[in-house]
Design a protein around this motif. Structure first.
Motif, PDB file in Angstrom:
ATOM      1  N   ALA A 278       0.878  -1.176   0.000  1.00 43.19           N
ATOM      2  CA  ALA A 278       0.000   0.000   0.000  1.00 43.19           C
ATOM      3  C   ALA A 278       0.914   1.224   0.000  1.00 43.19           C
ATOM      4  CB  ALA A 278      -0.912   0.001   1.215  1.00 43.19           C
ATOM      5  N   PRO A 279       1.161   1.823  -1.156  1.00 42.47           N
ATOM      6  CA  PRO A 279       2.172   2.875  -1.243  1.00 42.47           C
ATOM      7  C   PRO A 279       1.741   4.246  -0.740  1.00 42.47           C
ATOM      8  CG  PRO A 279       1.196   2.488  -3.395  1.00 42.47           C
ATOM      9  CD  PRO A 279       0.636   1.446  -2.483  1.00 42.47           C
ATOM     10  N   LEU A 280       0.436   4.480  -0.601  1.00 36.17           N
ATOM     11  CA  LEU A 280      -0.022   5.847  -0.347  1.00 36.17           C
ATOM     12  C   LEU A 280      -0.553   6.061   1.065  1.00 36.17           C
ATOM     13  CD1 LEU A 280      -1.753   6.687  -3.751  1.00 36.17           C
ATOM     14  CD2 LEU A 280       0.451   7.486  -2.896  1.00 36.17           C
ATOM     15  N   LEU A 281      -0.078   5.308   2.024  1.00 35.34           N
ATOM     16  CA  LEU A 281      -0.481   5.563   3.405  1.00 35.34           C
ATOM     17  C   LEU A 281       0.122   6.877   3.886  1.00 35.34           C
ATOM     18  CD1 LEU A 281      -0.111   2.044   5.085  1.00 35.34           C
ATOM     19  CD2 LEU A 281      -2.134   3.077   4.015  1.00 35.34           C
ATOM     20  N   SER A 282      -0.603   7.552   4.753  1.00 34.04           N
ATOM     21  CA  SER A 282      -0.129   8.815   5.306  1.00 34.04           C
ATOM     22  C   SER A 282       0.834   8.551   6.463  1.00 34.04           C
ATOM     23  CB  SER A 282      -1.315   9.653   5.799  1.00 34.04           C
ATOM     24  OG  SER A 282      -2.202   9.934   4.742  1.00 34.04           O
ATOM     25  N   PRO A 283       1.640   9.535   6.826  1.00 32.81           N
ATOM     26  CA  PRO A 283       2.509   9.368   8.004  1.00 32.81           C
ATOM     27  C   PRO A 283       1.679   8.996   9.232  1.00 32.81           C
ATOM     28  CG  PRO A 283       3.097  11.360   6.803  1.00 32.81           C
ATOM     29  CD  PRO A 283       1.829  10.848   6.180  1.00 32.81           C
TER      30      PRO A 283
ATOM     31  N   PRO B  72      -7.714   3.627  -2.224  1.00 36.79           N
ATOM     32  CA  PRO B  72      -7.678   4.656  -3.271  1.00 36.79           C
ATOM     33  C   PRO B  72      -6.264   4.847  -3.811  1.00 36.79           C
ATOM     34  CG  PRO B  72      -9.044   5.380  -1.441  1.00 36.79           C
ATOM     35  CD  PRO B  72      -8.385   4.099  -0.997  1.00 36.79           C
ATOM     36  N   ASN B  73      -6.125   4.889  -5.156  1.00 39.03           N
ATOM     37  CA  ASN B  73      -4.796   4.927  -5.752  1.00 39.03           C
ATOM     38  C   ASN B  73      -4.577   6.088  -6.712  1.00 39.03           C
ATOM     39  OD1 ASN B  73      -6.340   4.113  -7.911  1.00 39.03           O
ATOM     40  ND2 ASN B  73      -5.357   2.120  -8.161  1.00 39.03           N
ATOM     41  N   THR B  74      -5.557   6.996  -6.804  1.00 37.89           N
ATOM     42  CA  THR B  74      -5.393   8.127  -7.727  1.00 37.89           C
ATOM     43  C   THR B  74      -5.484   9.465  -6.994  1.00 37.89           C
ATOM     44  OG1 THR B  74      -7.754   8.160  -8.261  1.00 37.89           O
ATOM     45  CG2 THR B  74      -6.327   6.823  -9.678  1.00 37.89           C
TER      46      THR B  74
END
Length: 898
Positions: free
Chosen positions: A142-147, A238-240
């Motif tokens: 999951a590349p788009l996790l937030s800090p 979500p990826n976009t």
């Protein structure tokens, strides 16, 4: 460990095969030719059972290869599937995998700009522990996790918390890993087990959300002698949602208070300091390769490099080079530096000469010390494959007064032993080029590292071609088709086509060594850049190839291409006359339309001969465009000579067919825009219609599968050797196969508002851009927003009403409000990136925009002799001080979610 069982969940079709390769002898040691075939179980599952003689002592990295029926291989994307034994005593390891399609959006976020710059700070360290008896290890990305966020696991059994979001199993990921993972003990559970991944906020200790879609299901059994590793691909999140804005500006166009009449690598740092205040995340530059062929302004063309690897001395910062040892000598040039830096445009010749002379002075004193340094030794070792030939080439260029190596009295054909002897005999002279390239390397590395450390991505540019008089062509001429010229077919911006003069690539020869030259080129780009633009990516599908006897691009044809066989004319009942279709059609009407009353008799007497049927043919001395060009090159450059020369060019290109080389009159290519020729217009209507049908088939139907295969044999393999983000300049006459191939290769497309790819629309709206794309209102090959606004009043009016949704009459000149509206359209586009020319952004501010709109343009593609000399009219320091503009731009970027 005695056995490893691989199971790949992947839907295949009849004729396809699956192989596995990895960094272990049992998997072929990463040699695709030694890849191990999997066994077919069903259309949805392939498997392989490997017996291992002894314990596996290291982590194994592997991936899968899909071999299609047409022989083209697709590779499972990435290099992150691993097997780690972790001291397990299990006699059997079951590895359940998911195919990672290169075109998945998520893969983009594991490329260099995201992994190392834009998302690096998002990593959250999470401490987890595995149960004493770990039966299953689940891995997912999951590349788009937030800090502060991590993934978690929940499911339909006690070991998976029985869906209790208050106590999910947290997953962890090391900074150098891509997969989140968790170990579980399912020995007491009943299968099948339903499960899902979710997002957990570790800073607030709360569950955030589940992934979307149906529950995942694990069908398995538990054995005390087996351990299962499950690679589950990507969590369905979500990826976009990530979007960024960038700025495009050539390095030579930068202007700082201290630059020496041209932008320099060091100016990139000042540029970064400014754009950080605006919210912009990317800087895109033009090629920075050495183009020094003649030591004149014609070398200003950045896409005609004498080396695909060497950097241009123009970008050297002399102050950094001089240090304290040459401060006095540099001070003596200060008056000239100020004068050159105040000029509205780059004086290429003067700036280049001053810089080269100063570099030579510093080298004479400091060269030996530089060569003794560890930094230089490392640089030389990594780059000697191109550096030594390039340096020898430059020495021979200046010694012989030309880059035309075929005319050199010696060393006109590259020979490794001869060049080594030359280098040994002229160490001091040739060493100058080693020294120069090392210093440029250091300065560019420092600048791009500075950008990276400040969260800014730097995007480079790979030209499609190299000069035919280049070190590359001299060193390895077999890689190029030296008897052809690369270019582009006619379009709205260049109605006669484009002839870039580059040799075309010998792709068959390049394929034989695994595209080694290209791979070295990408590796060197990776030293400096995080992303890159592939200039004219259509050239990887097919290139517009022009014979050497032609001057204009309109005389070319696509290579490769399936030509029209003479039998096709017969089968379509098309009257065929070789002379009528292949030779220039010239009669009295054509001559009068071309030359008018003033020149027609002169042209007849000097350049033509009359045939028996009353038509005309060109005299042998003038029957090619190259011969005509050479004739007029010796004459005075006046209006009449230029008019007649162009008229003769038009006569020569007034043909319907181009006969294929060595085809004995059997094979033909259609001349592009055949229907625009007077030759075509003088045919009867039925023949016109029949030819047009065959023409459409030739250009838009029969070639597509050929071009698809051609690109798939190159682009995916080249893409795999670099982790830079790759963007393709897919403009022009686009084959139908291009979008799908680019998606398969994971390449971002380029979308330009005034160049729609759908012929049914006059403009492209940024709202319709695909996510994996770059949107822009203009490029360096086009006029800026303000320049375009004044080119065609009727078209501007339609744009104003239909694209901007404004009523009434469009403003005569593009005011700041209109520029802002266009900029905002792009910022709010769904595209991953929107990139603006600097000039377009400055057009938003009345105090910063340039008064002379025409002076904003960087290049005119229709003019092969264009002088590339655009520079900013304000300094970067002045831009940094423009608080009102910077605040507004930052507000626009932030509000658009970029």
């Amino acid at each position: 460990m005695q056995k490893i069982i691989f199971q790949l969940r992947f839907h295949t079709h009849f004729g396809q095969e699956i192989f596995i390769t990895g960094d272990h002898p049992l998997l072929g040691n990463n040699d695709p030719s030694q890849a191990v075939p999997l066994q077919y179980f069903s259309d949805e599952l392939w498997y392989l059972s490997l017996d291992v003689a002894g314990a596996i002592e290291k982590k194994i990295t592997y991936h899968y290869i899909l071999r299609n029926a047409d022989g083209i291989d697709d590779h499972d994307f990435g290099n992150d599937k691993t097997i780690e034994v972790d001291g397990s005593t299990a006699r059997e390891l079951l590895v359940i995998d998911t195919w990672n399609y290169t075109g998945y959006i998520e893969n983009t976020f594991y490329t260099k700009p995201f992994a190392e710059v834009l998302l690096a700070a998002n990593h959250t360290k999470v401490e987890t522990s595995r149960p004493a008896n770990t039966t299953h290890v689940l891995k997912v990305k999951a590349p788009l996790l937030s800090p502060g966020q991590t993934l978690c696991l929940l499911g339909s059994c006690g070991a998976l918390a029985n869906w209790n979001t208050g106590s999910p199993l947290l997953m962890s990921r090391a900074e150098n890993e891509t997969f989140f993972h968790v170990g579980v003990d399912l020995s007491a559970e009943s299968f099948p087990i339903a499960y899902k991944y979710g997002v957990y906020d570790v800073t607030r200790n709360r569950f955030v959300c589940y992934e979307s879609g149906d529950n995942r299901v694990l069908f398995d059994t538990v054995s005390s002698t087996r351990k299962t590793i499950l690679h589950d691909g990507f969590a369905a999140l979500p990826n976009t949602m990530w979007k960024g804005a960038g700025i495009a500006v050539p390095v030579f166009s930068l202007r700082s208070k201290k630059s020496f009449g041209t932008g320099e690598f060091s100016d990139l740092k000042i540029l970064v300091d400014w754009i950080r205040t605006t919210g912009i995340k990317l800087v895109q530059v033009l090629p920075v390769n050495d183009t020094t062929a003649t030591h004149t302004w014609t070398d200003s063309y950045p896409y005609s490099a004498i080396s695909a690897f060497a950097l241009h001395p123009l970008y050297m910062n002399l102050e950094m080079l001089a240090g304290s040892g040459f401060a006095k000598e540099l001070a003596s040039l200060e008056k000239e530096r100020i004068r050159l830096n105040a000029l509205p445009a780059l004086d290429y010749e003067v700036v280049s000469k001053i810089k080269n002379d100063f570099i030579a002075k510093v080298y004479k004193q400091d060269g030996a010390d530089a060569f003794a340094s560890g930094g230089f030794k490392n640089f030389f070792e990594n780059n000697k494959h191109w550096l030594v030939p390039y340096a020898a080439f430059c020495y021979l260029r200046d010694k012989n007064g030309t880059v035309d190596f075929e005319s050199w009295p010696s060393c006109n054909s590259y020979n490794e032993n001869s060049i080594q002897q030359l280098v040994a005999g002229h160490k001091e002279e040739i060493g100058l080029y080693y020294f120069t390239q090392f210093q440029l390397h250091v300065q560019l590395k420092e600048a791009t590292a500075y950008a990276r450390s400040n969260g800014i991505v730097v995007k480079g540019d790979i030209p499609i071609g190299v000069s035919r008089n280049s070190a590359d062509a001299w060193q390895e001429p077999g890689l190029y088709n030296m008897h052809y010229q690369a270019g582009a077919p006619p379009d709205d911006f260049a109605v006669k086509g484009q002839n870039w003069g580059f040799p075309t690539y010998n792709w068959q020869r390049m394929r034989e060594d695994g595209f080694a030259w290209w791979k070295k080129r990408f590796a060197q780009m990776n030293d400096y850049f995080d992303a890159f633009r592939i200039d004219h990516i259509l050239g990887f599908f097919r290139i517009w190839s022009i014979p050497m006897h032609a001057v204009e691009g309109i005389m070319g044809h696509f290579v490769p291409a399936i030509p029209v066989h003479i039998s096709e004319f017969n089968s379509q009942a098309i009257w065929f006359d070789h002379a009528r279709y292949v030779r220039p059609f010239i009669n009295e009407t054509v001559l009068r339309d071309t030359f008018g009353d003033d020149d027609i008799e002169l042209v007849k007497s000097m350049f033509l001969q009359q045939e028996k049927d009353g038509s005309y043919a060109l005299q042998p001395a003038f029957n090619t465009q190259r011969k005509v060009e050479q004739h007029f090159a010796a004459l005075e450059k006046d209006t009449q000579h230029n008019r007649i020369k162009q008229g003769l060019f038009d006569l020569i290109s007034n043909v319907i067919l181009l006969e294929a080389e060595n085809a004995d009159g059997q094979l033909y290519h259609f001349r592009f825009h055949m229907e625009h020729t007077s030759s075509y217009k003088h045919l009867d209507v039925q023949t016109q219609q029949q030819l047009k049908a065959l023409y459409v088939n030739y250009f838009f139907r029969r070639q597509d599968d050929l071009w698809r295969k051609e690109a798939l044999q190159k682009l995916p393999e080249l893409k795999r050797v670099t982790n830079m983000l790759a963007c393709g300049e897919d403009l022009g006459l686009i084959p139908a196969c291009v979008p799908d191939v680019m998606k398969q290769a994971g390449l971002l497309s380029l979308e330009i508002q005034r160049m729609p790819k759908d012929d049914a629309h006059e403009f492209f709206h940024p709202n319709n851009a695909p996510y994996l794309s770059v949107v822009t209102p203009s490029t360096h090959d086009m006029s800026t927003i303000r320049g375009w606004w004044e080119e065609d009043r009727a078209r501007t009016q339609r744009f104003f009403n239909n694209q901007l949704g404004q009523q009434g009459e469009a403003p005569e000149h593009c005011d700041t409000a209109t520029v802002k509206a266009i900029i905002l359209q792009h910022l709010y586009s769904p595209a991953m990136w929107c990139i603006f020319q600097l000039q377009d952004l400055l057009g938003m501010d009345e105090n910063l925009r340039r008064n002379d709109v025409g002076a904003e343009r960087i290049n005119v593609p229709a003019d092969p002799k264009h002088y590339w000399q655009y520079r900013m009219h304000v300094t970067l320091e002045e831009l940094a001080a423009a608080v009102s503009f910077n605040t507004e731009l930052n507000k626009f970027v932030f509000a658009s979610g970029r």
